[in-house]
Design a protein around this motif. Structure first.
Motif, PDB file in Angstrom:
ATOM      1  N   UNK A 118       0.539  -1.356   0.070  1.00 54.03           N
ATOM      2  CA  UNK A 118       0.016   0.068   0.024  1.00 54.03           C
ATOM      3  C   UNK A 118       0.850   1.412   0.194  1.00 54.03           C
ATOM      4  N   UNK A 119       1.915   1.213   0.678  1.00 58.12           N
ATOM      5  CA  UNK A 119       2.806   2.346   0.840  1.00 58.12           C
ATOM      6  C   UNK A 119       3.431   2.671  -0.394  1.00 58.12           C
ATOM      7  N   UNK A 120       3.806   1.696  -1.192  1.00 57.16           N
ATOM      8  CA  UNK A 120       4.677   1.903  -2.512  1.00 57.16           C
ATOM      9  C   UNK A 120       4.085   1.633  -3.393  1.00 57.16           C
ATOM     10  N   UNK A 121       2.685   1.743  -3.772  1.00 60.73           N
ATOM     11  CA  UNK A 121       1.795   1.272  -4.690  1.00 60.73           C
ATOM     12  C   UNK A 121       2.183   2.306  -6.021  1.00 60.73           C
ATOM     13  N   UNK A 122       2.912   3.443  -6.090  1.00 62.47           N
ATOM     14  CA  UNK A 122       3.188   3.930  -7.048  1.00 62.47           C
ATOM     15  C   UNK A 122       4.540   3.340  -7.922  1.00 62.47           C
ATOM     16  N   UNK A 123       4.957   2.355  -7.445  1.00 60.67           N
ATOM     17  CA  UNK A 123       5.951   1.426  -8.159  1.00 60.67           C
ATOM     18  C   UNK A 123       4.879   0.630  -9.070  1.00 60.67           C
ATOM     19  N   UNK A 124       4.008   0.391  -8.808  1.00 61.91           N
ATOM     20  CA  UNK A 124       2.909  -0.241 -10.069  1.00 61.91           C
ATOM     21  C   UNK A 124       2.919   0.391 -11.281  1.00 61.91           C
ATOM     22  N   UNK A 125       2.789   1.859 -11.127  1.00 63.70           N
ATOM     23  CA  UNK A 125       3.132   2.601 -12.317  1.00 63.70           C
ATOM     24  C   UNK A 125       4.238   2.473 -13.274  1.00 63.70           C
ATOM     25  N   UNK A 126       5.356   2.113 -12.778  1.00 69.38           N
ATOM     26  CA  UNK A 126       6.365   1.526 -13.333  1.00 69.38           C
ATOM     27  C   UNK A 126       6.562   0.189 -14.016  1.00 69.38           C
ATOM     28  N   UNK A 127       6.172  -0.799 -12.988  1.00 69.30           N
ATOM     29  CA  UNK A 127       6.056  -2.065 -13.241  1.00 69.30           C
ATOM     30  C   UNK A 127       5.810  -2.813 -12.141  1.00 69.30           C
ATOM     31  N   UNK A 128       5.173  -4.037 -12.358  1.00 74.45           N
ATOM     32  CA  UNK A 128       4.818  -4.841 -11.248  1.00 74.45           C
ATOM     33  C   UNK A 128       5.923  -5.608 -10.657  1.00 74.45           C
ATOM     34  N   UNK A 129       7.032  -5.754 -11.370  1.00 78.17           N
ATOM     35  CA  UNK A 129       7.975  -6.611 -10.751  1.00 78.17           C
ATOM     36  C   UNK A 129       8.692  -5.824  -9.523  1.00 78.17           C
ATOM     37  N   UNK A 130       9.177  -4.588  -9.792  1.00 76.49           N
ATOM     38  CA  UNK A 130       9.596  -3.803  -8.533  1.00 76.49           C
ATOM     39  C   UNK A 130       8.562  -3.656  -7.509  1.00 76.49           C
ATOM     40  N   UNK A 131       7.420  -3.529  -7.718  1.00 78.84           N
ATOM     41  CA  UNK A 131       6.447  -3.346  -6.909  1.00 78.84           C
ATOM     42  C   UNK A 131       6.454  -4.493  -6.055  1.00 78.84           C
ATOM     43  N   UNK A 132       6.035  -5.962  -6.545  1.00 75.60           N
ATOM     44  CA  UNK A 132       6.126  -6.967  -6.030  1.00 75.60           C
ATOM     45  C   UNK A 132       7.394  -7.362  -5.195  1.00 75.60           C
ATOM     46  N   UNK A 133       8.504  -7.002  -5.957  1.00 80.25           N
ATOM     47  CA  UNK A 133       9.770  -7.109  -5.213  1.00 80.25           C
ATOM     48  C   UNK A 133      10.097  -6.635  -3.820  1.00 80.25           C
ATOM     49  N   UNK A 134       9.815  -5.182  -3.989  1.00 77.92           N
ATOM     50  CA  UNK A 134       9.917  -4.371  -2.749  1.00 77.92           C
ATOM     51  C   UNK A 134       8.841  -4.735  -1.691  1.00 77.92           C
ATOM     52  N   UNK A 135       7.545  -5.041  -2.076  1.00 78.64           N
ATOM     53  CA  UNK A 135       6.945  -5.698  -1.119  1.00 78.64           C
ATOM     54  C   UNK A 135       7.327  -6.911  -0.639  1.00 78.64           C
ATOM     55  N   UNK A 136       7.734  -7.565  -1.302  1.00 80.18           N
ATOM     56  CA  UNK A 136       8.116  -8.977  -0.624  1.00 80.18           C
ATOM     57  C   UNK A 136       9.218  -8.799   0.117  1.00 80.18           C
ATOM     58  N   UNK A 137      10.344  -8.099  -0.230  1.00 85.52           N
ATOM     59  CA  UNK A 137      11.622  -7.762   0.634  1.00 85.52           C
ATOM     60  C   UNK A 137      11.158  -7.302   1.921  1.00 85.52           C
ATOM     61  N   UNK A 138      10.412  -6.208   1.747  1.00 88.37           N
ATOM     62  CA  UNK A 138      10.130  -5.356   2.887  1.00 88.37           C
ATOM     63  C   UNK A 138       9.256  -6.163   3.977  1.00 88.37           C
ATOM     64  N   UNK A 139       8.367  -7.297   3.506  1.00 84.87           N
ATOM     65  CA  UNK A 139       7.881  -8.108   4.303  1.00 84.87           C
ATOM     66  C   UNK A 139       8.811  -9.093   5.244  1.00 84.87           C
TER      67      UNK A 139
END
Length: 231
Positions: A118-139
């Motif tokens: 939710x916090x880094x939702x804007x990464x989805x506007x770039x690409x799903x890969x970094x959005x998913x990767x950052x969320x996974x790494x953050x968790x």
């Protein structure tokens, strides 16, 4: 032999294949021309949320996680309700009170993932890969740093454990898995000049520690008072 059996069990588990499909589909869609770069990656939510909808106790914890994520989102611009920064962790800490000790890492992982997603939702506007990767790494960092500190430093007072764990989490988050030094608890107070004056000496991490320490101390005080009343 036990390792081979564990691998075999993992590969024959249908939930694992559901996980892979729901992760691979949005990743593949992100590369399809004329489709949004996020590739409809929000379907990934279906994977962890499914585990928490089977039992009433788990559903209650899930609702607390969602409440915590909502507090996190609205504490930052916009709508910029910075005063919520002083109670951001209460829903998660309250959910921990209902923890039966089983699969605690899964619960912490879910909250960490939802918060980052939710916090880094804007990464989805770039690409799903970094959005998913950052969320996974953050968790993963959340589980190891914050939840791990709360569980493994039992001799240390509760509020102090929370403050140390969260600062460690923010520090690790700013260095690993791409490095994202944003959305600190301290950043909610950028308008509160009397609060952030100490940043000259201790930086943003010091402000974060103070805020997390105080809200954890108040939460622990209320928890002990409720326990004594129940007795």
């Amino acid at each position: 032999m036990p390792r081979a059996r564990a691998i075999r069990t993992l590969l024959t588990n249908p939930l694992v294949w559901i996980f892979l499909v729901l992760s691979a589909v949005p990743m593949a869609l992100a590369f399809v021309p004329d489709l949004p770069a996020h590739g409809y990656g929000h379907v990934w939510y279906l994977i962890p949320l499914w585990f928490f909808w089977r039992k009433p106790a788990e559903r209650r914890r899930l609702l607390l996680y969602i409440a915590g994520v909502l507090l996190w989102v609205i504490a930052f611009p916009d709508p910029d309700l910075g005063f919520l920064g002083w109670i951001l962790l209460w829903p998660y800490l309250l959910a921990r009170e209902q923890d039966d000790g089983a699969n605690w890492w899964r619960a912490a992982y879910l909250f960490g993932f939802l918060r980052a997603h939710a916090g880094f939702y804007w990464l989805g506007n770039i690409h799903f890969a970094p959005w998913w990767g950052v969320s996974l790494g953050s968790s993963i960092i959340f589980v190891l740093c914050f939840e791990g500190t709360l569980r493994w430093l039992k001799p240390v007072p509760y509020a102090l454990r929370a403050g140390i764990g969260w600062v460690l989490y923010e520090w690790a988050h700013s260095w690993f898995f791409g490095g994202f030094p944003w959305l600190y608890v301290a950043h909610t107070q950028y308008r509160a000049l009397p609060v952030i004056q100490i940043a000259d000496l201790v930086g943003a991490y010091g402000v974060t520690f103070l805020m997390v320490f105080l809200q954890a101390a108040v939460f622990n005080l209320l928890r002990r008072r409720r326990f004594s009343l129940e007795l």
